[in-house]
Design a protein around this motif. Sequence first.
Motif, PDB file in Angstrom:
ATOM      1  N   ARG A 227      -7.762  -2.424   3.322  1.00  0.00           N
ATOM      2  CA  ARG A 227      -6.609  -3.136   2.774  1.00  0.00           C
ATOM      3  C   ARG A 227      -7.130  -4.321   1.954  1.00  0.00           C
ATOM      4  O   ARG A 227      -7.914  -5.125   2.460  1.00  0.00           O
ATOM      5  N   VAL A 228      -6.677  -4.447   0.738  1.00  0.00           N
ATOM      6  CA  VAL A 228      -7.209  -5.455  -0.186  1.00  0.00           C
ATOM      7  C   VAL A 228      -6.160  -6.514  -0.487  1.00  0.00           C
ATOM      8  O   VAL A 228      -5.004  -6.186  -0.811  1.00  0.00           O
ATOM      9  N   ILE A 229      -6.566  -7.790  -0.386  1.00  0.00           N
ATOM     10  CA  ILE A 229      -5.722  -8.913  -0.784  1.00  0.00           C
ATOM     11  C   ILE A 229      -6.540  -9.801  -1.711  1.00  0.00           C
ATOM     12  O   ILE A 229      -7.622 -10.264  -1.320  1.00  0.00           O
ATOM     13  N   THR A 230      -6.058 -10.024  -2.936  1.00  0.00           N
ATOM     14  CA  THR A 230      -6.760 -10.902  -3.869  1.00  0.00           C
ATOM     15  C   THR A 230      -5.978 -12.195  -4.047  1.00  0.00           C
ATOM     16  O   THR A 230      -4.747 -12.235  -3.897  1.00  0.00           O
ATOM     17  N   PRO A 238      -4.665  -2.226  -9.128  1.00  0.00           N
ATOM     18  CA  PRO A 238      -3.564  -1.291  -8.876  1.00  0.00           C
ATOM     19  C   PRO A 238      -3.641  -0.730  -7.460  1.00  0.00           C
ATOM     20  O   PRO A 238      -4.702  -0.704  -6.843  1.00  0.00           O
ATOM     21  N   ASN A 239      -2.509  -0.287  -6.977  1.00  0.00           N
ATOM     22  CA  ASN A 239      -2.435   0.265  -5.620  1.00  0.00           C
ATOM     23  C   ASN A 239      -2.876   1.734  -5.657  1.00  0.00           C
ATOM     24  O   ASN A 239      -2.092   2.649  -5.421  1.00  0.00           O
ATOM     25  N   VAL A 240      -4.143   1.906  -5.962  1.00  0.00           N
ATOM     26  CA  VAL A 240      -4.727   3.242  -6.109  1.00  0.00           C
ATOM     27  C   VAL A 240      -6.011   3.301  -5.292  1.00  0.00           C
ATOM     28  O   VAL A 240      -6.864   2.407  -5.407  1.00  0.00           O
ATOM     29  N   GLY A 241      -6.160   4.322  -4.483  1.00  0.00           N
ATOM     30  CA  GLY A 241      -7.393   4.512  -3.720  1.00  0.00           C
ATOM     31  C   GLY A 241      -7.384   3.790  -2.394  1.00  0.00           C
ATOM     32  O   GLY A 241      -7.478   4.413  -1.330  1.00  0.00           O
ATOM     33  N   PHE A 242      -7.265   2.467  -2.412  1.00  0.00           N
ATOM     34  CA  PHE A 242      -7.269   1.690  -1.178  1.00  0.00           C
ATOM     35  C   PHE A 242      -6.027   1.994  -0.335  1.00  0.00           C
ATOM     36  O   PHE A 242      -5.003   2.475  -0.844  1.00  0.00           O
ATOM     37  N   GLN A 243      -6.126   1.677   0.963  1.00  0.00           N
ATOM     38  CA  GLN A 243      -4.975   1.873   1.844  1.00  0.00           C
ATOM     39  C   GLN A 243      -3.781   1.048   1.388  1.00  0.00           C
ATOM     40  O   GLN A 243      -2.634   1.509   1.415  1.00  0.00           O
ATOM     41  N   ARG A 244      -4.045  -0.183   0.951  1.00  0.00           N
ATOM     42  CA  ARG A 244      -2.974  -1.075   0.495  1.00  0.00           C
ATOM     43  C   ARG A 244      -3.589  -2.165  -0.371  1.00  0.00           C
ATOM     44  O   ARG A 244      -4.728  -2.589  -0.131  1.00  0.00           O
ATOM     45  N   VAL A 245      -2.868  -2.621  -1.383  1.00  0.00           N
ATOM     46  CA  VAL A 245      -3.353  -3.686  -2.256  1.00  0.00           C
ATOM     47  C   VAL A 245      -2.243  -4.717  -2.471  1.00  0.00           C
ATOM     48  O   VAL A 245      -1.094  -4.351  -2.752  1.00  0.00           O
ATOM     49  N   ILE A 246      -2.593  -6.001  -2.322  1.00  0.00           N
ATOM     50  CA  ILE A 246      -1.692  -7.098  -2.651  1.00  0.00           C
ATOM     51  C   ILE A 246      -2.455  -8.090  -3.525  1.00  0.00           C
ATOM     52  O   ILE A 246      -3.531  -8.563  -3.143  1.00  0.00           O
ATOM     53  N   ASN A 247      -1.920  -8.402  -4.700  1.00  0.00           N
ATOM     54  CA  ASN A 247      -2.490  -9.423  -5.572  1.00  0.00           C
ATOM     55  C   ASN A 247      -1.621 -10.675  -5.482  1.00  0.00           C
ATOM     56  O   ASN A 247      -0.485 -10.681  -5.971  1.00  0.00           O
ATOM     57  N   ILE A 248      -2.137 -11.708  -4.831  1.00  0.00           N
ATOM     58  CA  ILE A 248      -1.382 -12.945  -4.673  1.00  0.00           C
ATOM     59  C   ILE A 248      -1.701 -13.868  -5.841  1.00  0.00           C
ATOM     60  O   ILE A 248      -2.866 -14.167  -6.126  1.00  0.00           O
ATOM     61  N   VAL A 249      -0.653 -14.323  -6.523  1.00  0.00           N
ATOM     62  CA  VAL A 249      -0.806 -15.093  -7.760  1.00  0.00           C
ATOM     63  C   VAL A 249      -0.012 -16.387  -7.655  1.00  0.00           C
ATOM     64  O   VAL A 249       1.180 -16.367  -7.321  1.00  0.00           O
ATOM     65  N   SER A 250      -0.659 -17.506  -7.940  1.00  0.00           N
ATOM     66  CA  SER A 250       0.038 -18.778  -8.049  1.00  0.00           C
ATOM     67  C   SER A 250       0.600 -18.920  -9.465  1.00  0.00           C
ATOM     68  O   SER A 250      -0.084 -18.616 -10.446  1.00  0.00           O
ATOM     69  N   ARG A 251       1.812 -19.382  -9.574  1.00  0.00           N
ATOM     70  CA  ARG A 251       2.415 -19.580 -10.899  1.00  0.00           C
ATOM     71  C   ARG A 251       1.733 -20.712 -11.672  1.00  0.00           C
ATOM     72  O   ARG A 251       1.972 -20.875 -12.870  1.00  0.00           O
ATOM     73  N   LEU A 270       8.115  -5.121 -15.505  1.00  0.00           N
ATOM     74  CA  LEU A 270       8.938  -3.935 -15.707  1.00  0.00           C
ATOM     75  C   LEU A 270       9.387  -3.335 -14.373  1.00  0.00           C
ATOM     76  O   LEU A 270       9.965  -2.255 -14.330  1.00  0.00           O
ATOM     77  N   HIS A 271       9.058  -4.049 -13.282  1.00  0.00           N
ATOM     78  CA  HIS A 271       9.470  -3.632 -11.930  1.00  0.00           C
ATOM     79  C   HIS A 271       8.945  -2.243 -11.585  1.00  0.00           C
ATOM     80  O   HIS A 271       9.649  -1.410 -10.999  1.00  0.00           O
ATOM     81  N   ASP A 272       7.694  -2.019 -11.961  1.00  0.00           N
ATOM     82  CA  ASP A 272       7.051  -0.746 -11.646  1.00  0.00           C
ATOM     83  C   ASP A 272       6.939  -0.603 -10.132  1.00  0.00           C
ATOM     84  O   ASP A 272       6.623  -1.558  -9.416  1.00  0.00           O
ATOM     85  N   ALA A 273       7.167   0.585  -9.645  1.00  0.00           N
ATOM     86  CA  ALA A 273       7.094   0.826  -8.195  1.00  0.00           C
ATOM     87  C   ALA A 273       5.690   0.598  -7.655  1.00  0.00           C
ATOM     88  O   ALA A 273       5.517   0.367  -6.456  1.00  0.00           O
ATOM     89  N   HIS A 274       4.687   0.654  -8.533  1.00  0.00           N
ATOM     90  CA  HIS A 274       3.309   0.471  -8.098  1.00  0.00           C
ATOM     91  C   HIS A 274       2.832  -0.973  -8.262  1.00  0.00           C
ATOM     92  O   HIS A 274       1.654  -1.255  -8.075  1.00  0.00           O
ATOM     93  N   SER A 275       3.722  -1.884  -8.643  1.00  0.00           N
ATOM     94  CA  SER A 275       3.334  -3.282  -8.801  1.00  0.00           C
ATOM     95  C   SER A 275       2.872  -3.851  -7.463  1.00  0.00           C
ATOM     96  O   SER A 275       3.469  -3.587  -6.418  1.00  0.00           O
ATOM     97  N   THR A 276       1.817  -4.638  -7.506  1.00  0.00           N
ATOM     98  CA  THR A 276       1.218  -5.156  -6.274  1.00  0.00           C
ATOM     99  C   THR A 276       1.193  -6.680  -6.254  1.00  0.00           C
ATOM    100  O   THR A 276       0.480  -7.278  -5.459  1.00  0.00           O
ATOM    101  N   VAL A 277       1.952  -7.329  -7.134  1.00  0.00           N
ATOM    102  CA  VAL A 277       1.863  -8.782  -7.311  1.00  0.00           C
ATOM    103  C   VAL A 277       2.860  -9.503  -6.409  1.00  0.00           C
ATOM    104  O   VAL A 277       4.041  -9.132  -6.341  1.00  0.00           O
ATOM    105  N   GLU A 278       2.380 -10.549  -5.723  1.00  0.00           N
ATOM    106  CA  GLU A 278       3.240 -11.458  -4.971  1.00  0.00           C
ATOM    107  C   GLU A 278       3.001 -12.871  -5.486  1.00  0.00           C
ATOM    108  O   GLU A 278       1.856 -13.331  -5.542  1.00  0.00           O
TER     109      GLU A 278
END
Length: 318
Positions: A227-230, A238-251, A270-278
Amino acid sequence: MRHQIILFLIGATAIFATDSPPSTVVVETQEEERPLQSLTDSCQQGYYLLKQAASSFQKQLADEMQVHPQAVDQMEAAFAHLVGENVYFLLGYSDEQTEIGCYGEKESPKPVRITFINGILTNRETLLINLAMLSKAHGNAKIHYVFRPTEGWSTDLCRAFFIKAAFQVGFRSIHAHLLAHTWRTLIEDMGGVQGDGVIIHYAHSIGGSETDRARDLLSPEEQKKIRVITFGSPTLIPNVGFQRVINIVSRHDGVTSFLLNPFGWMQHYLHDAHSTVEYYGQFFNFPHIWPLDHQLGGPSYGEAIRKLGEQFCREFFP
Protein backbone atom coordinates in the motif's frame (compact mmCIF):
# COMPACT_ATOMS: atom_id res chain seq x y z
CA MET A 1 9.82 15.08 -31.98
CA ARG A 2 8.88 13.87 -28.47
CA HIS A 3 11.91 11.56 -28.30
CA GLN A 4 14.20 14.36 -29.50
CA ILE A 5 12.98 16.61 -26.70
CA ILE A 6 13.46 13.85 -24.10
CA LEU A 7 17.00 13.13 -25.29
CA PHE A 8 17.81 16.84 -25.21
CA LEU A 9 16.53 17.13 -21.63
CA ILE A 10 18.50 14.07 -20.55
CA GLY A 11 21.68 15.47 -22.03
CA ALA A 12 21.15 18.86 -20.41
CA THR A 13 20.31 17.33 -17.04
CA ALA A 14 23.32 15.01 -17.11
CA ILE A 15 25.61 18.03 -17.24
CA PHE A 16 24.15 19.59 -14.12
CA ALA A 17 23.73 16.30 -12.25
CA THR A 18 27.45 15.50 -12.12
CA ASP A 19 29.58 16.12 -9.05
CA SER A 20 32.39 17.71 -11.06
CA PRO A 21 32.51 20.86 -13.19
CA PRO A 22 31.09 20.41 -16.69
CA SER A 23 33.72 20.04 -19.37
CA THR A 24 34.40 22.93 -21.69
CA VAL A 25 33.48 22.36 -25.34
CA VAL A 26 35.22 24.54 -27.91
CA VAL A 27 33.09 25.37 -30.92
CA GLU A 28 34.28 27.46 -33.82
CA THR A 29 31.90 30.31 -34.52
CA GLN A 30 31.89 33.62 -36.30
CA GLU A 31 29.76 35.30 -33.65
CA GLU A 32 31.26 37.53 -30.97
CA GLU A 33 31.49 36.24 -27.41
CA ARG A 34 28.34 36.98 -25.41
CA PRO A 35 29.15 38.58 -22.00
CA LEU A 36 26.00 37.19 -20.33
CA GLN A 37 26.82 33.64 -21.42
CA SER A 38 30.39 34.02 -20.15
CA LEU A 39 29.11 35.27 -16.80
CA THR A 40 26.69 32.32 -16.53
CA ASP A 41 29.45 29.83 -17.37
CA SER A 42 31.78 31.41 -14.82
CA CYS A 43 29.16 31.24 -12.07
CA GLN A 44 28.42 27.61 -12.89
CA GLN A 45 32.11 26.68 -12.84
CA GLY A 46 32.59 28.58 -9.59
CA TYR A 47 29.73 26.75 -7.87
CA TYR A 48 31.05 23.29 -8.72
CA LEU A 49 34.63 24.23 -7.80
CA LEU A 50 33.48 25.55 -4.41
CA LYS A 51 31.44 22.41 -3.75
CA GLN A 52 34.30 20.13 -4.83
CA ALA A 53 36.83 22.03 -2.75
CA ALA A 54 34.66 21.86 0.38
CA SER A 55 34.14 18.11 0.01
CA SER A 56 37.83 17.51 -0.69
CA PHE A 57 38.88 19.60 2.32
CA GLN A 58 36.57 17.61 4.58
CA LYS A 59 38.04 14.31 3.35
CA GLN A 60 41.61 15.54 3.84
CA LEU A 61 40.85 16.60 7.40
CA ALA A 62 39.21 13.33 8.34
CA ASP A 63 41.43 10.88 6.44
CA GLU A 64 44.78 12.18 5.26
CA MET A 65 45.55 14.54 8.15
CA GLN A 66 43.99 12.19 10.75
CA VAL A 67 42.20 15.06 12.46
CA HIS A 68 39.92 14.00 15.29
CA PRO A 69 36.28 13.74 14.11
CA GLN A 70 35.16 16.16 16.84
CA ALA A 71 37.60 18.76 15.52
CA VAL A 72 36.22 18.27 12.01
CA ASP A 73 32.70 18.79 13.33
CA GLN A 74 33.76 22.01 15.04
CA MET A 75 35.37 23.33 11.87
CA GLU A 76 32.25 22.45 9.85
CA ALA A 77 30.10 24.29 12.40
CA ALA A 78 32.39 27.33 12.14
CA PHE A 79 32.14 27.29 8.33
CA ALA A 80 28.33 26.99 8.48
CA HIS A 81 28.24 29.95 10.84
CA LEU A 82 30.54 31.93 8.53
CA VAL A 83 28.52 31.49 5.32
CA GLY A 84 25.12 31.03 6.96
CA GLU A 85 23.24 27.82 7.79
CA ASN A 86 20.95 28.04 4.76
CA VAL A 87 23.76 28.66 2.24
CA TYR A 88 25.82 25.89 3.84
CA PHE A 89 22.94 23.43 3.50
CA LEU A 90 21.99 24.38 -0.07
CA LEU A 91 25.60 23.99 -1.24
CA GLY A 92 25.42 20.30 -0.41
CA TYR A 93 28.65 20.49 1.58
CA SER A 94 28.06 17.36 3.69
CA ASP A 95 29.26 14.14 2.07
CA GLU A 96 26.69 11.60 3.28
CA GLN A 97 26.13 8.22 1.66
CA THR A 98 23.07 6.38 0.37
CA GLU A 99 21.96 3.62 2.73
CA ILE A 100 19.14 1.28 3.66
CA GLY A 101 18.34 0.76 7.33
CA CYS A 102 15.76 0.36 10.07
CA TYR A 103 14.59 2.82 12.75
CA GLY A 104 12.26 2.13 15.68
CA GLU A 105 11.60 -0.27 18.55
CA LYS A 106 9.27 -3.06 17.45
CA GLU A 107 7.38 -4.76 14.65
CA SER A 108 3.64 -5.27 14.77
CA PRO A 109 2.54 -8.71 16.00
CA LYS A 110 0.65 -8.94 12.71
CA PRO A 111 2.45 -9.51 9.36
CA VAL A 112 2.94 -5.86 8.38
CA ARG A 113 6.03 -3.73 7.71
CA ILE A 114 6.48 0.02 7.17
CA THR A 115 8.91 1.42 4.58
CA PHE A 116 9.94 5.00 3.76
CA ILE A 117 11.97 6.89 1.17
CA ASN A 118 12.78 10.57 1.62
CA GLY A 119 12.79 13.48 -0.81
CA ILE A 120 15.18 16.25 -1.82
CA LEU A 121 17.19 18.40 0.59
CA THR A 122 17.30 15.69 3.25
CA ASN A 123 20.45 15.21 5.30
CA ARG A 124 20.90 12.66 8.07
CA GLU A 125 19.62 14.99 10.77
CA THR A 126 16.39 15.66 8.85
CA LEU A 127 16.03 11.95 8.06
CA LEU A 128 16.20 11.01 11.74
CA ILE A 129 13.62 13.67 12.63
CA ASN A 130 11.22 12.32 10.00
CA LEU A 131 11.80 8.69 11.00
CA ALA A 132 11.19 9.51 14.66
CA MET A 133 7.94 11.27 13.74
CA LEU A 134 6.74 8.35 11.60
CA SER A 135 7.67 5.73 14.18
CA LYS A 136 6.02 7.59 17.07
CA ALA A 137 2.82 8.11 15.08
CA HIS A 138 2.68 4.36 14.38
CA GLY A 139 3.09 3.13 17.94
CA ASN A 140 6.92 3.20 17.87
CA ALA A 141 6.90 0.67 15.05
CA LYS A 142 10.06 0.01 13.05
CA ILE A 143 10.51 1.99 9.83
CA HIS A 144 12.55 0.33 7.08
CA TYR A 145 14.02 3.18 5.05
CA VAL A 146 16.01 4.06 1.95
CA PHE A 147 18.08 7.21 2.52
CA ARG A 148 18.87 9.37 -0.53
CA PRO A 149 21.14 12.09 0.90
CA THR A 150 21.03 15.65 -0.35
CA GLU A 151 23.76 16.94 -2.65
CA GLY A 152 22.60 20.55 -2.45
CA TRP A 153 19.64 22.35 -3.97
CA SER A 154 20.74 22.54 -7.60
CA THR A 155 22.08 18.98 -7.83
CA ASP A 156 19.03 17.53 -6.06
CA LEU A 157 16.72 19.40 -8.39
CA CYS A 158 18.59 18.28 -11.51
CA ARG A 159 18.63 14.65 -10.40
CA ALA A 160 14.91 14.85 -9.61
CA PHE A 161 14.23 16.22 -13.10
CA PHE A 162 16.39 13.48 -14.60
CA ILE A 163 14.43 10.78 -12.73
CA LYS A 164 11.14 12.04 -14.19
CA ALA A 165 12.37 12.75 -17.74
CA ALA A 166 14.65 9.77 -18.28
CA PHE A 167 12.09 7.17 -17.23
CA GLN A 168 10.74 7.32 -20.78
CA VAL A 169 13.97 5.64 -21.97
CA GLY A 170 14.08 3.06 -19.18
CA PHE A 171 16.26 4.84 -16.57
CA ARG A 172 15.89 4.02 -12.87
CA SER A 173 18.10 5.33 -10.10
CA ILE A 174 19.98 3.23 -7.56
CA HIS A 175 17.43 4.32 -4.96
CA ALA A 176 14.56 2.76 -6.92
CA HIS A 177 16.50 -0.53 -7.10
CA LEU A 178 17.27 -0.40 -3.36
CA LEU A 179 13.62 0.26 -2.59
CA ALA A 180 12.49 -2.71 -4.69
CA HIS A 181 15.11 -4.88 -2.96
CA THR A 182 13.83 -3.77 0.47
CA TRP A 183 10.24 -4.56 -0.47
CA ARG A 184 11.14 -7.98 -1.85
CA THR A 185 13.14 -8.88 1.27
CA LEU A 186 10.32 -7.87 3.63
CA ILE A 187 7.73 -9.76 1.58
CA GLU A 188 9.85 -12.91 1.80
CA ASP A 189 10.26 -12.39 5.56
CA MET A 190 6.46 -12.33 5.92
CA GLY A 191 5.89 -15.57 4.02
CA GLY A 192 6.26 -14.49 0.41
CA VAL A 193 3.51 -13.62 -2.04
CA GLN A 194 1.41 -16.53 -0.73
CA GLY A 195 1.44 -15.14 2.81
CA ASP A 196 -0.82 -12.57 4.46
CA GLY A 197 1.86 -9.91 4.85
CA VAL A 198 1.41 -6.30 3.73
CA ILE A 199 3.79 -3.36 3.40
CA ILE A 200 2.72 0.20 4.24
CA HIS A 201 5.01 2.41 2.18
CA TYR A 202 5.49 6.16 2.69
CA ALA A 203 7.28 8.42 0.20
CA HIS A 204 7.99 12.13 0.46
CA SER A 205 8.68 14.54 -2.41
CA ILE A 206 10.84 12.99 -5.17
CA GLY A 207 10.65 9.75 -3.18
CA GLY A 208 7.20 9.42 -4.77
CA SER A 209 8.78 9.36 -8.24
CA GLU A 210 11.33 6.79 -7.04
CA THR A 211 8.44 4.68 -5.73
CA ASP A 212 6.66 4.83 -9.07
CA ARG A 213 9.86 3.74 -10.84
CA ALA A 214 10.48 0.89 -8.39
CA ARG A 215 7.04 -0.66 -8.96
CA ASP A 216 7.89 -2.39 -12.25
CA LEU A 217 10.96 -4.01 -10.67
CA LEU A 218 8.55 -6.26 -8.76
CA SER A 219 6.32 -9.04 -10.02
CA PRO A 220 2.55 -8.33 -10.16
CA GLU A 221 2.08 -10.61 -7.13
CA GLU A 222 4.68 -8.67 -5.14
CA GLN A 223 3.15 -5.32 -6.09
CA LYS A 224 -0.19 -6.40 -4.64
CA LYS A 225 1.41 -6.72 -1.19
CA ILE A 226 2.16 -2.97 -0.99
CA ARG A 227 0.00 0.00 0.00
CA VAL A 228 1.54 3.30 -1.09
CA ILE A 229 1.04 6.75 0.46
CA THR A 230 2.94 9.74 -0.94
CA PHE A 231 3.31 13.24 0.51
CA GLY A 232 4.03 16.17 -1.80
CA SER A 233 5.15 13.98 -4.68
CA PRO A 234 5.78 15.57 -8.10
CA THR A 235 4.52 12.25 -9.54
CA LEU A 236 0.89 11.47 -8.71
CA ILE A 237 1.16 7.68 -8.76
CA PRO A 238 -1.79 5.96 -10.47
CA ASN A 239 -3.69 3.23 -8.68
CA VAL A 240 -2.15 0.55 -10.87
CA GLY A 241 -0.23 -2.52 -9.74
CA PHE A 242 -0.01 -1.72 -6.03
CA GLN A 243 -2.66 -2.92 -3.60
CA ARG A 244 -3.68 0.69 -2.94
CA VAL A 245 -2.31 4.16 -3.68
CA ILE A 246 -3.02 7.50 -1.98
CA ASN A 247 -1.29 10.73 -3.05
CA ILE A 248 -1.61 13.28 -0.24
CA VAL A 249 -1.22 16.85 -1.50
CA SER A 250 -1.09 20.12 0.42
CA ARG A 251 -2.79 23.00 -1.37
CA HIS A 252 0.19 25.14 -0.32
CA ASP A 253 2.84 22.79 -1.76
CA GLY A 254 4.55 24.09 -4.91
CA VAL A 255 6.25 20.76 -5.67
CA THR A 256 2.91 19.12 -6.45
CA SER A 257 1.79 21.97 -8.71
CA PHE A 258 -0.02 21.58 -12.03
CA LEU A 259 3.17 22.55 -13.91
CA LEU A 260 5.05 19.44 -12.73
CA ASN A 261 2.29 16.89 -13.29
CA PRO A 262 -0.52 18.30 -15.47
CA PHE A 263 -1.99 14.89 -16.40
CA GLY A 264 -2.29 13.82 -12.76
CA TRP A 265 -4.13 17.02 -11.92
CA MET A 266 -6.42 16.75 -14.95
CA GLN A 267 -7.33 13.20 -13.94
CA HIS A 268 -8.30 14.37 -10.46
CA TYR A 269 -10.32 17.39 -11.57
CA LEU A 270 -12.22 15.33 -14.13
CA HIS A 271 -13.32 13.12 -11.20
CA ASP A 272 -11.74 10.04 -12.72
CA ALA A 273 -12.63 6.89 -10.81
CA HIS A 274 -8.92 6.06 -10.64
CA SER A 275 -7.94 9.38 -9.05
CA THR A 276 -5.79 8.84 -5.97
CA VAL A 277 -5.38 12.42 -4.70
CA GLU A 278 -6.37 13.57 -1.20
CA TYR A 279 -6.02 17.28 -0.42
CA TYR A 280 -5.10 18.87 2.89
CA GLY A 281 -5.39 22.51 3.92
CA GLN A 282 -7.17 25.50 2.41
CA PHE A 283 -5.51 27.44 -0.39
CA PHE A 284 -6.09 30.81 1.30
CA ASN A 285 -4.88 30.12 4.81
CA PHE A 286 -2.29 32.64 6.01
CA PRO A 287 0.53 32.17 7.11
CA HIS A 288 0.65 28.75 5.37
CA ILE A 289 0.81 30.11 1.83
CA TRP A 290 1.71 28.54 -1.52
CA PRO A 291 4.29 27.12 -2.27
CA LEU A 292 5.96 26.71 1.13
CA ASP A 293 4.14 23.79 2.79
CA HIS A 294 6.34 20.93 1.54
CA GLN A 295 8.07 19.65 4.69
CA LEU A 296 7.02 16.20 5.88
CA GLY A 297 6.49 17.51 9.41
CA GLY A 298 4.65 20.63 8.22
CA PRO A 299 1.06 21.57 9.10
CA SER A 300 -0.55 19.54 6.30
CA TYR A 301 1.58 16.40 5.99
CA GLY A 302 2.20 16.25 9.73
CA GLU A 303 -1.56 16.11 10.33
CA ALA A 304 -1.95 13.42 7.66
CA ILE A 305 0.77 11.27 9.26
CA ARG A 306 -0.91 11.55 12.66
CA LYS A 307 -4.23 10.30 11.22
CA LEU A 308 -2.56 7.50 9.25
CA GLY A 309 -0.68 6.44 12.37
CA GLU A 310 -3.91 6.21 14.38
CA GLN A 311 -5.46 4.11 11.63
CA PHE A 312 -2.39 1.85 11.54
CA CYS A 313 -2.47 1.26 15.30
CA ARG A 314 -6.17 0.35 15.21
CA GLU A 315 -5.58 -2.17 12.42
CA PHE A 316 -2.22 -3.68 13.32
CA PHE A 317 -1.63 -3.01 17.04
CA PRO A 318 -4.79 -4.40 18.73
